[in-house]
Structure formats: structure tokens, C-alpha cells
Write a protein that holds these residues in place. Structure first.
Motif, PDB file in Angstrom:
ATOM      1  N   LEU A  36       7.766   0.911 -16.380  1.00 11.46           N
ATOM      2  CA  LEU A  36       6.900  -0.069 -15.713  1.00 11.46           C
ATOM      3  C   LEU A  36       7.501  -1.469 -15.779  1.00 11.46           C
ATOM      4  CD1 LEU A  36       3.375   1.112 -16.951  1.00 11.46           C
ATOM      5  CD2 LEU A  36       4.364   1.401 -14.678  1.00 11.46           C
ATOM      6  N   MET A  37       8.062  -1.825 -16.945  1.00 12.26           N
ATOM      7  CA  MET A  37       8.670  -3.138 -17.090  1.00 12.26           C
ATOM      8  C   MET A  37       9.899  -3.277 -16.196  1.00 12.26           C
ATOM      9  SD  MET A  37       8.287  -3.560 -21.214  1.00 12.26           S
ATOM     10  CE  MET A  37       9.481  -4.877 -21.301  1.00 12.26           C
ATOM     11  N   SER A  38      10.666  -2.198 -16.066  1.00  9.54           N
ATOM     12  CA  SER A  38      11.848  -2.237 -15.183  1.00  9.54           C
ATOM     13  C   SER A  38      11.426  -2.460 -13.741  1.00  9.54           C
ATOM     14  CB  SER A  38      12.641  -0.932 -15.305  1.00  9.54           C
ATOM     15  OG  SER A  38      13.063  -0.725 -16.634  1.00  9.54           O
ATOM     16  N   LEU A  39      10.365  -1.763 -13.321  1.00  6.11           N
ATOM     17  CA  LEU A  39       9.878  -1.947 -11.957  1.00  6.11           C
ATOM     18  C   LEU A  39       9.362  -3.371 -11.748  1.00  6.11           C
ATOM     19  CD1 LEU A  39       7.977   1.450 -11.488  1.00  6.11           C
ATOM     20  CD2 LEU A  39      10.190   0.789 -10.496  1.00  6.11           C
ATOM     21  N   ALA A  40       8.650  -3.896 -12.771  1.00 10.95           N
ATOM     22  CA  ALA A  40       8.119  -5.258 -12.660  1.00 10.95           C
ATOM     23  C   ALA A  40       9.256  -6.271 -12.592  1.00 10.95           C
ATOM     24  CB  ALA A  40       7.201  -5.557 -13.840  1.00 10.95           C
ATOM     25  N   SER A  83      18.085 -11.274 -17.807  1.00 14.44           N
ATOM     26  CA  SER A  83      18.543 -11.508 -19.186  1.00 14.44           C
ATOM     27  C   SER A  83      17.361 -11.520 -20.156  1.00 14.44           C
ATOM     28  CB  SER A  83      19.316 -12.828 -19.269  1.00 14.44           C
ATOM     29  OG  SER A  83      20.457 -12.805 -18.452  1.00 14.44           O
ATOM     30  N   ALA A  84      16.270 -12.201 -19.758  1.00 12.37           N
ATOM     31  CA  ALA A  84      15.084 -12.233 -20.611  1.00 12.37           C
ATOM     32  C   ALA A  84      14.501 -10.830 -20.779  1.00 12.37           C
ATOM     33  CB  ALA A  84      14.037 -13.182 -20.025  1.00 12.37           C
ATOM     34  N   PHE A  85      14.484 -10.058 -19.685  1.00 13.86           N
ATOM     35  CA  PHE A  85      13.997  -8.682 -19.756  1.00 13.86           C
ATOM     36  C   PHE A  85      14.843  -7.863 -20.725  1.00 13.86           C
ATOM     37  CE2 PHE A  85      14.573  -4.326 -18.102  1.00 13.86           C
ATOM     38  CZ  PHE A  85      13.287  -3.843 -18.297  1.00 13.86           C
ATOM     39  N   MET A  86      16.136  -8.079 -20.729  1.00 14.67           N
ATOM     40  CA  MET A  86      17.038  -7.349 -21.621  1.00 14.67           C
ATOM     41  C   MET A  86      16.723  -7.680 -23.087  1.00 14.67           C
ATOM     42  SD  MET A  86      21.171  -7.290 -21.314  1.00 14.67           S
ATOM     43  CE  MET A  86      22.181  -6.280 -22.386  1.00 14.67           C
ATOM     44  N   VAL A  87      16.482  -8.957 -23.371  1.00 11.23           N
ATOM     45  CA  VAL A  87      16.134  -9.350 -24.741  1.00 11.23           C
ATOM     46  C   VAL A  87      14.812  -8.712 -25.162  1.00 11.23           C
ATOM     47  CG1 VAL A  87      15.523 -11.307 -26.218  1.00 11.23           C
ATOM     48  CG2 VAL A  87      17.426 -11.513 -24.619  1.00 11.23           C
ATOM     49  N   ILE A  88      13.837  -8.702 -24.260  1.00 12.67           N
ATOM     50  CA  ILE A  88      12.537  -8.091 -24.572  1.00 12.67           C
ATOM     51  C   ILE A  88      12.702  -6.610 -24.898  1.00 12.67           C
ATOM     52  CG2 ILE A  88      10.298  -7.439 -23.596  1.00 12.67           C
ATOM     53  CD1 ILE A  88      10.415 -10.028 -21.941  1.00 12.67           C
ATOM     54  N   ALA A 140      10.076  -8.753  -9.500  1.00  8.12           N
ATOM     55  CA  ALA A 140      10.140 -10.205  -9.689  1.00  8.12           C
ATOM     56  C   ALA A 140      11.447 -10.760  -9.145  1.00  8.12           C
ATOM     57  CB  ALA A 140       9.988 -10.543 -11.171  1.00  8.12           C
ATOM     58  N   GLN A 141      12.537 -10.049  -9.396  1.00 12.31           N
ATOM     59  CA  GLN A 141      13.827 -10.522  -8.882  1.00 12.31           C
ATOM     60  C   GLN A 141      13.872 -10.437  -7.351  1.00 12.31           C
ATOM     61  OE1 GLN A 141      17.385  -9.222 -11.180  1.00 12.31           O
ATOM     62  NE2 GLN A 141      15.910  -8.267 -12.564  1.00 12.31           N
ATOM     63  N   GLU A 142      13.322  -9.374  -6.807  1.00 11.13           N
ATOM     64  CA  GLU A 142      13.294  -9.256  -5.344  1.00 11.13           C
ATOM     65  C   GLU A 142      12.465 -10.377  -4.730  1.00 11.13           C
ATOM     66  OE1 GLU A 142      12.015  -6.048  -1.852  1.00 11.13           O
ATOM     67  OE2 GLU A 142      11.732  -5.569  -3.982  1.00 11.13           O
ATOM     68  N   MET A 143      11.350 -10.694  -5.367  1.00 11.73           N
ATOM     69  CA  MET A 143      10.505 -11.772  -4.883  1.00 11.73           C
ATOM     70  C   MET A 143      11.251 -13.099  -4.911  1.00 11.73           C
ATOM     71  SD  MET A 143       6.724 -12.883  -6.253  1.00 11.73           S
ATOM     72  CE  MET A 143       6.191 -11.177  -6.085  1.00 11.73           C
TER      73      MET A 143
END
Length: 490
Positions: free
Chosen positions: A219-223, A249-254, A227-230
Motif C-alpha cells: 500500500l505504501m509503495s502504491l501511495a 528517498s523519504a519512503f526508502m528511509v521509512i 504521489a510521485q506521479e501527481m
């Protein structure tokens, strides 16, 4: 499995003795060393197994807000910003590509540091210096190898086995990816991370929460992708590119922080132990022995080993005879057990403690109990006798005070406390019972028992008050400057 402390139900266990089969909380083991994971069982003295925070850590799905706040601490935020902004200024070509790959390695290295840091109980991010230190860059390269191997396996499955088996292998690869990252972070080696047995063992040890975590990850990957597409749809490329890079990058840290927390949460199942670490609190090399004594007392009281508790207190008082906490514990224990022999044996220490802390009610109770068994009981230290009597007198207990001072000069014929004792007797008789004549007689006896000029002057003042049938009071305090006093005297 969550285990509570044997002696404090509701408190999570941190230590377990395999010999005694007893679980202990931190309060029962104040002298153990969680950092070194060493502690001796209070009962058998053998080394125990450290459980860490396995019995008290909350599930990862209850900490989602904390995970999303994690990249915005100053240290990871700085790493993310550098790795996002610097590529914007790189020119196309070999040098730019090399710098970009170095920045990617730095980000990956920091993320693996986040996993280890979190798995060891640090809920705050590692310092930014960890991203730039030379140690650990091999993990970034190893992670690239793991990704290449997994892509090769999926591609081979599609090529050799067909679409349906290929999809199955791809699904398994995606499912195994978090486990591979965790194993690589802890083992620092490619081969354990790619070993199907290790991957299966880790997933089975965590159990169904692993699949819950995987669902969150999807779910986080899809979100993140949305967000990046937007960003690219609604913003100019000048803004969209850094914004997309920042989000990824922030997603990767999370994600890596969540993986570390998953290791931390299921540490017992995975065969290691760590605890929540206070980031700013240094380890205390000098363990507080008194807390060990308190813990032993508490455990033995709960087991009903009152003789053992008494022995612990007596040993502690041999090392520190005036310790008020131990004296209070000893008094409460002997009082609860009505152990008059122990009260008599320790009465001098207890009386000194009661006088020092103005515990006149306990003092009166102690004297009363001792005289129940020993009718002629009297303390054998003249200074202590006077101090006890003075405390009782000041707290409006004249009779027990007089009883303490009875025949003082016969009991202590060579003491320098005879005059103070009989001045006190005189004050009790005059102020407590209005027996002025008896008070005067004791004052005259006190005058014959001392050669100290100040004491004689005080006795003279008391005698004058007794003749006037006034309460016997000491000299009044004055707050006038010393020069005024000398001028008045002249």
C-alpha cells in the motif's frame, strides 16, 4: 510469547533463568547489565538469558505515525535532501553518473544503518555522520547484487518456465524481498540473504505479522508511486524531479526503519535480544548496590522468606549502620513480626535513627514494646538517653521522657551528660507537671555536677524562673547586630 515478571505481574520480563525457570523484570535486576546482556540469577547465581524488549514492544502497526515522522528528524532529513538536491546540479556524462551512484550508495548505506540502529532499540535515527563514514559501503554494493540475482531469477523463470510460473516466482521474489533486506542488514553477507532456507525461517519466525507488514509495504509503495506521479503531472519538471526524488528517498528511509522495527519486535523469535536505548543516557558503570538489596528484599517478602529479609537487612547495616532506609525497613519488619529480640538487639541503631529523624511516635512505641518483655529496659548510652528524652519532652511526652532519665547519675556516674540530663528533668517537672520545688532541687544537683560556666549560667537562669513559678525556658534568641549587643553591655 509475552512473559510477565514472576514477582511483579503486569511488568514485562526482561530476564529469564533457565535453571530456576523464573522471569524477572528490570526492577528485580537493577545490578544486571542490559548493554552487555549479562545478569546473574538472584536465586541460583547463574547467568540468565536476556529477553530485551521482546515482552513489552508494541506492534509495528500501532506505530505508523512514528514511522512517517522518522525521515523528518534532522539527521535523515539532511541525508535525503543532499541525495535529492545534489543530482540536480550534475551535468550529463560519466562524472555525473558516478556522483549519482555514490549518492545512491550513501543513501542505501544510511538506510541499512537505520535497520541495525532500530533493531538494537534506538527509536531515534542514527547520526548523519553514519552516511559518510567509509564503513558499511559494501552493504550497498551487496544489495545491488541481491537485486540483480532476484531479477535474474524472475527473468529466467519467465524464459524457461513460461508466464504462469514466471508470475509465481515474481510474486515469491517480491514477498521475499523484505526478508532478504533484513537478513543482509544483520548478517552483512549476500549468501545468507539469498538462502531460501534463511528467508523461509525468518518469515515463519515472524509469522502472520510478516504478511501484514508486506500488505502495508504494498500500500505504501502504491501511495508513493501515486504521489510521485501527481508531482510530475501537476508541477513543472524543475519542481517535479526534486519532489519525486525527495518522496522516494523519504519512503526508502521509512521502509528500512519499519524493517528494523520488525526485527526489534520479533527479536525473541529471531534469536537475539535488544532493548529500548536512551539516546543521551550514558551507561552507569557503578551499579547501585542498594537497589540490588531493595530488589532482594522485595522478592523475599513476596515469597514469605522473612528470616532471609532480616538477614539481608542486618548484612546491609553492617556495611552502613546509619542508613535510614535500611533502619526503617528493619524496624517495619521487626514490628510486623513482633520480633522483640531483634528490636532489643538493634535498639541503639533504631533509637539513633528515630532521634535523627524526629520519629517520636516510633520511639515511644519501641520503648513500650521493649519494656513489655524487659521491664527494666533502659538504653545504655548516656548521650542517646538524653537525646531520646529531649525528643519526647519536646513532643509533649513527659512521662516516658522522665522514665528514660530515671537514676541517670547512678547508671552513668562518670558521664558528662549528668548536668544536661537533670536540667532536662527539671524542665519536664516544671513545664509538664508544675512541680517547681522538685525542679529546683534537680537544678541544684545539676549545678554541683558540672564545672562548665555556660551550663552554670543556664542553671542560674532556670532557678530564677522556678522561684517565680514560670515555665523553664532557655535564653531568648536575639537578632541584633553584634555591635549593638556590645554597646548595650557597656
Amino acid at each position: 510469547m509475552k512473559n510477565d515478571c514472576h514477582y511483579h505481574p503486569g511488568e514485562p520480563a526482561k530476564w529469564h533463568c533457565g535453571e530456576c525457570l523464573i522471569h524477572y523484570c528490570s526492577g528485580c535486576m537493577p545490578d544486571a547489565d542490559p548493554r552487555r546482556q549479562t545478569g546473574l540469577c538472584p536465586h541460583c547465581g547463574r547467568n540468565m538469558r536476556y529477553l530485551g524488549a521482546a515482552t513489552e514492544v508494541e506492534p509495528f502497526w500501532q506505530r505508523l505515525s512514528a514511522f512517517f515522522r522518522y525521515p523528518f528528524y534532522s539527521d535523515p532529513l539532511l541525508v535525503v535532501i543532499i541525495c535529492t538536491v545534489v543530482p540536480l546540479f550534475l551535468s550529463p556524462g560519466l562524472v555525473g553518473w558516478i556522483i549519482y551512484m555514490v549518492l545512491l550508495l550513501i543513501l542505501i548505506k544510511y538506510c541499512y544503518t537505520v535497520i541495525r540502529h532500530t533493531a538494537n532499540g534506538h527509536m531515534k535515527p542514527p547520526p548523519v555522520a553514519e552516511a559518510w563514514s567509509g564503513d558499511g559501503f559494501a552493504l550497498g554494493l551487496q544489495s545491488f547484487v541481491v537485486v540483480v540475482v532476484m531479477i535474474a531469477a524472475v527473468t529466467s523463470a519467465f524464459a524457461l518456465l513460461g508466464p504462469l510460473p514466471g508470475l509465481v516466482v515474481m510474486g515469491l521474489a517480491y514477498l521475499a524481498a523484505p526478508a532478504c533486506i533484513m537478513i543482509l542488514a544483520m548478517e552483512d553477507s549476500i549468501f545468507p540473504a539469498l538462502n531460501p532456507l534463511n528467508i523461509t525461517a525468518l518469515i515463519s519466525s515472524i509469522g502472520w505479522p510478516y504478511f501484514v507488514f508486506y500488505g502495508f509495504l504494498v500500500l505504501m509503495s502504491l501511495a508513493s508511486a501515486a504521489a510521485q506521479e501527481m508531482a510530475f503531472v501537476h508541477f513543472h519538471p524543475v519542481v517535479a524531479y526534486p519532489l519525486g526524488g525527495f518522496l522516494s528517498s523519504a519512503f526508502m528511509v521509512i521502509v528500512f526503519h519499519m524493517l528494523g522495527y520488525l526485527l526489534f519486535q520479533y527479536q525473541e523469535e529471531l534469536g537475539f535480544a535488544s532493548d529500548f536505548q536512551e539516546e543521551d543516557a550514558p551507561a552507569d558503570p557503578n551499579r547501585d548496590r542498594s537497589r540490588r538489596v531493595d530488589a532482594d528484599i522485595d522478592m523475599n517478602l513476596k515469597e514469605g522468606n522473612y528470616n532471609r529479609v532480616a538477614g539481608i537487612l542486618e548484612e546491609a547495616l553492617k556495611r552502613d549502620p546509619a542508613n535510614p532506609n535500611r533502619l526503617n525497613q528493619l524496624y517495619q519488619l521487626t514490628l510486623a513480626r513482633h520480633d522483640l529480640d531483634a528490636l532489643h538487639r538493634h535498639h541503639a541503631k533504631l533509637l539513633r535513627w528515630m532521634v535523627a529523624h524526629r520519629k517520636h511516635r516510633d520511639l515511644k512505641t519501641l520503648l513500650t514494646l521493649l519494656r513489655e518483655k524487659y521491664p527494666q529496659f533502659q538504653p545504655q548510652e548516656p548521650e542517646l538517653v538524653v537525646a531520646c528524652a529531649d525528643l519526647l519532652f519536646l513532643q509533649h511526652e513527659p512521662k516516658p521522657a522522665l522514665q528514660l532519665l530515671k537514676d541517670f547519675h547512678k547508671r552513668f556516674p562518670d558521664s558528662d551528660q549528668i548536668a544536661p540530663a537533670y536540667i532536662l528533668v527539671a524542665r519536664i517537672l516544671a513545664n509538664g507537671f508544675e512541680q517547681w520545688d522538685k525542679a529546683a532541687n534537680f537544678l541544684k544537683f545539676a549545678a554541683r555536677s558540672t564545672s562548665d560556666p555556660e551550663t552554670k549560667d543556664a542553671i542560674t537562669a532556670y532557678l530564677a524562673q522556678a522561684e517565680k513559678r514560670e515555665p523553664l525556658k532557655g535564653p531568648k534568641a536575639t537578632f541584633a547586630p553584634a555591635s549593638d549587643i556590645s554597646n548595650a553591655a557597656s
